[in-house]
Design a protein around this motif. Structure first.
Motif, PDB file in Angstrom:
ATOM      1  N   ALA A  64       0.824  -1.203   0.000  1.00 19.60           N
ATOM      2  CA  ALA A  64       0.000   0.000   0.000  1.00 19.60           C
ATOM      3  C   ALA A  64       0.860   1.257   0.000  1.00 19.60           C
ATOM      4  O   ALA A  64       0.562   2.227  -0.711  1.00 19.60           O
ATOM      5  N   THR A 138      -7.897  -4.834  -5.823  1.00 21.45           N
ATOM      6  CA  THR A 138      -7.008  -3.689  -5.680  1.00 21.45           C
ATOM      7  C   THR A 138      -6.575  -3.164  -7.044  1.00 21.45           C
ATOM      8  O   THR A 138      -6.407  -1.953  -7.232  1.00 21.45           O
ATOM      9  N   LEU A 142      -7.009   0.633  -8.261  1.00 19.47           N
ATOM     10  CA  LEU A 142      -5.907   1.484  -8.694  1.00 19.47           C
ATOM     11  C   LEU A 142      -6.299   2.380  -9.866  1.00 19.47           C
ATOM     12  O   LEU A 142      -5.870   3.538  -9.948  1.00 19.47           O
ATOM     13  N   ASN A 176      -4.538   7.395   0.178  1.00 20.40           N
ATOM     14  CA  ASN A 176      -4.264   6.300  -0.760  1.00 20.40           C
ATOM     15  C   ASN A 176      -3.757   5.065  -0.039  1.00 20.40           C
ATOM     16  O   ASN A 176      -4.210   3.947  -0.292  1.00 20.40           O
ATOM     17  N   LEU A 180      -5.892   1.463   0.281  1.00 18.09           N
ATOM     18  CA  LEU A 180      -5.263   0.276  -0.293  1.00 18.09           C
ATOM     19  C   LEU A 180      -4.971  -0.763   0.787  1.00 18.09           C
ATOM     20  O   LEU A 180      -5.158  -1.969   0.567  1.00 18.09           O
TER      21      LEU A 180
END
Length: 409
Positions: A64, A138, A142, A176, A180
């Motif tokens: 992450a 994920t 993104l 972010n 994540l």
């Protein structure tokens, strides 16, 4: 007068043509073969490192953090030029089609390295987790984060406060990394809460930018920095006339210059040392690669061969990027008047580069010794010393002689 869409198409065509012209030199160089071997060696080391990875390794957090650090760099490539501040300013109200094309191009351009990084980090995550479905989720996330970061960076460019840019990146990195991490850790509820916060931040940026005009000076300056970054990379392989050198005074390093002896035979050693210390490109390359290699040496559990590979790779990459330092004063006519033989310049450059790379090798080796890995540290320093002499007086000497012969033709 061209329409704004025709202007974008011509700018994009010109940009791609320029990039291709430099890639022709960059990809044909024998350095590409060396990089292939380095990548192959890195892949083997990565595979062996994953096998020895402890079960308690925080793969979710590391993945992450790395992805978040890259995501905050996403921005819009406007391809603006300095003259646009005058000629396009009256057309600002009609620039929306141009900017939409710019955002689409920027999204596709930035998506490719993110996908490669995502694939590279996949084995690390799967080595400690069996939740492959969450990692695929994920990947979809993104794509949304690229768009979110790019739009946030675009809206923050309307701000009148320069300090807000640094604060914005710090906040976006935290958000972010958090979203994540929660997705990779299979915590959808927490991820949804962070996503709501990100949506609120996006709406805030959009509302504050509403009704404000483009900051042409800031956008042109940002585009200029991006082009100069590419020119610096291309300058390692061929002459780039559009590359502009920048200097920054660093008083705290003046003691290095004062330690150089006075005399004709030391003129270029002083000048090149001064260029290295004050040039934002040269010293920055040395610091970045030293820090990265030092961090890898300190945190990664490597064997003797892995430690030597890390230190030699750092020295090689640093040395290759510092070769252009020998041409730093070639565009000035004044040094041609110095009563100094031509060979003195090359000899001084080899001495300086050898000192820089040996210093880097000792610093990275000291990091290994700081971990109490004495054998690895001593062996790495010994290998670095041997490699530096072979690299400088073998590979670099041939490159410099080839560059000199081309310049004399």
């Amino acid at each position: 007068m061209k329409s704004v869409l025709e202007l974008w198409n011509s700018r994009l065509e010109e940009h791609i043509k320029e990039v291709r012209s430099y890639l022709r030199y960059m990809l044909n160089d024998h350095l590409l073969i060396v990089m292939i071997f380095l990548l192959a060696g890195g892949a083997l080391w990565y595979q062996s490192w994953l096998k020895e990875l402890p079960e308690a390794f925080p793969a979710e957090m590391a993945t992450a953090a790395v992805l978040a650090a890259v995501l905050i760099l996403s921005s819009v490539r406007t391809l603006f030029k300095e003259a646009d501040l005058v000629f396009l300013l009256p057309l600002e109200g009609k620039m929306n089609p141009y900017l939409r094309k710019a955002k689409t191009y920027s999204f596709i351009q930035f998506m490719l390295p993110i996908i490669l990084l995502f694939l590279l980090l996949g084995p690390l995550y799967l080595a400690v987790s069996s939740a492959g479905a969450w990692y695929l989720a994920t990947g979809v996330l993104l794509l949304l984060l690229i768009w979110w970061n790019m739009d946030c960076d675009w809206y923050i460019s309307f701000s009148q406060e320069n300090i807000s840019i640094a604060g914005d990146r710090l906040v976006r990195f935290a958000l972010n990394a958090a979203v994540l991490y929660f997705v990779l850790s299979a915590m959808p509820v927490y991820a949804l809460i962070i996503a709501l916060l990100m949506g609120m931040l996006y709406m805030y940026y959009r509302r504050t930018a509403k009704g404000k005009g483009l900051r042409w000076d800031r956008l042109i300056r940002a585009e200029y920095r991006k082009k100069q970054s590419f020119y610096r990379l291309a300058d390692l392989f061929t002459d780039v006339p559009k590359l502009r050198k920048e200097a920054k005074r660093r008083i705290y390093l003046d003691w290095i210059l004062s330690s150089i002896k006075f005399g004709q035979e030391h003129v270029y050693l002083y000048m090149l040392s001064r260029a290295f210390i004050r040039g934002t490109d040269y010293l920055g390359v040395f610091i970045r690669l030293t820090v990265i290699a030092g961090a890898v040496a300190f945190f990664a559990e490597t064997n003797l061969y892995g430690a030597i590979a890390v230190i030699l790779a750092a020295i090689f990459l640093t040395g290759v990027q510092l070769i252009s330092l020998v041409k730093h004063f070639d565009m000035l006519s004044l040094p041609d008047l110095y009563p100094v033989r031509t060979e003195v310049k090359s000899k001084s450059f080899y001495t300086l580069l050898r000192t820089i790379l040996l210093t880097q090798g000792f610093l990275i080796g000291a990091v290994l010794m700081l971990k109490l890995e004495w054998i690895q540290g001593a062996a790495s320093i010994g290998a670095a010393v041997v490699f530096v002499f072979i690299f400088v007086y073998g590979y670099v000497r041939r490159r410099v002689e080839a560059m000199t012969s081309r310049g004399n033709q």
